[in-house]
Write an enzyme that holds these catalytic residues in place. Sequence first.
Site, PDB file in Angstrom:
ATOM      1  N   VAL A 108     -20.836  10.837 -28.552  1.00 26.67           N
ATOM      2  CA  VAL A 108     -20.664   9.385 -28.667  1.00 26.67           C
ATOM      3  C   VAL A 108     -19.153   9.143 -28.737  1.00 26.67           C
ATOM      4  O   VAL A 108     -18.547   9.207 -29.809  1.00 26.67           O
ATOM      5  CB  VAL A 108     -21.362   8.833 -29.915  1.00 26.67           C
ATOM      6  N   ASP A 118     -15.411  12.146 -31.032  1.00 25.77           N
ATOM      7  CA  ASP A 118     -16.858  11.988 -31.163  1.00 25.77           C
ATOM      8  C   ASP A 118     -17.132  11.169 -32.418  1.00 25.77           C
ATOM      9  O   ASP A 118     -16.949  11.643 -33.537  1.00 25.77           O
ATOM     10  CB  ASP A 118     -17.524  13.368 -31.258  1.00 25.77           C
ATOM     11  N   HIS A 119     -17.593   9.936 -32.231  1.00 19.94           N
ATOM     12  CA  HIS A 119     -17.777   9.028 -33.364  1.00 19.94           C
ATOM     13  C   HIS A 119     -18.977   9.420 -34.231  1.00 19.94           C
ATOM     14  O   HIS A 119     -19.184   8.833 -35.307  1.00 19.94           O
ATOM     15  CB  HIS A 119     -17.927   7.593 -32.864  1.00 19.94           C
ATOM     16  N   ARG A 120     -19.759  10.392 -33.799  1.00 18.77           N
ATOM     17  CA  ARG A 120     -20.811  10.916 -34.669  1.00 18.77           C
ATOM     18  C   ARG A 120     -20.214  11.729 -35.806  1.00 18.77           C
ATOM     19  O   ARG A 120     -20.799  11.830 -36.889  1.00 18.77           O
ATOM     20  CB  ARG A 120     -21.775  11.804 -33.876  1.00 18.77           C
ATOM     21  N   VAL A 162     -16.535  11.881 -36.457  1.00 16.19           N
ATOM     22  CA  VAL A 162     -15.199  11.447 -36.885  1.00 16.19           C
ATOM     23  C   VAL A 162     -15.217   9.944 -37.108  1.00 16.19           C
ATOM     24  O   VAL A 162     -15.702   9.187 -36.260  1.00 16.19           O
ATOM     25  CB  VAL A 162     -14.143  11.807 -35.819  1.00 16.19           C
TER      26      VAL A 162
END
Length: 280
Positions: free
Chosen positions: A79, A242-244, A246
């Site tokens: 993501v 990766d927004h999952r 971070v």
Amino acid sequence: PTNRSQSNVSAAPAVRAYAAQRGVDLGAVRGSGRKGTITRSDVDAAAALSARLDDGWETVSGARRALAVNMTRAGQTVVPATVTDLIDITAWWQTGADVTARALIAVVAAARKEPALNAWFDGNVPARMLHENIDIGLAVDTHEGLFVPVIRNAGALGPSEIRRSVDELVAKARDRTLSPADLQGPTITVSNFGAIAGRHASLIFVPPQVAIIGIGRTETALQLECGVVEPRSMLPVSLTFDHRAVTGGEAARFLRAFAEGLRQGGGSDATSTNRKAAEP
């Protein structure tokens, strides 16, 4: 793959008849079914590939095939989010400086201040691993495709040692002498695409990594300094993460630390009289 005898492949009689109808040699088809059994879908895929090749298309292999597989996997799982900045590097840019080495040193500094981006993430668990060593993957463009060799334990290397590692790995990438070990296990990646063209970019990284830094093309911009308008050398940078795994705050803090490290320049022996060193 090497063609096998039609009689040695695993396929149902109906599939064999269907392949004959479509003119597909089952000996050249890799089965996707149980224990390698060839399915009707495999025959369709083989027929479509044959039609493409007849129309002038070519199959991809080696580094380009690996790129396709890795980017597909990344696109299906990661993501992504991207933050960008412009960093004033006037203090050292005009010296003919080594952008790549300085950027790698700045990554080390940023990873130490914000270790969440020097990490791996497994979304199936979910779980993450923060790494003590900073093993930087360096994207290298070649005629054969993209390679990403790894500079091991970059935090233990001085500027000249980092430059030497870059030179060695780039030469091996372009000579096709990289070993599998040279390509395994990066904890974060850097791409200096600005050595060719481009300003900012939303780049793609390969899991389980969680971040990639992109270095754009240096440009001159007018800035107000102490009441005086002066030309400044500005370096565009992009951080895709990766927004999952971070948070936005972690990414912003990493980018701020990276910018601080890059403005400082990373040490006196990180410079080079050859501007070509700016390209990996």
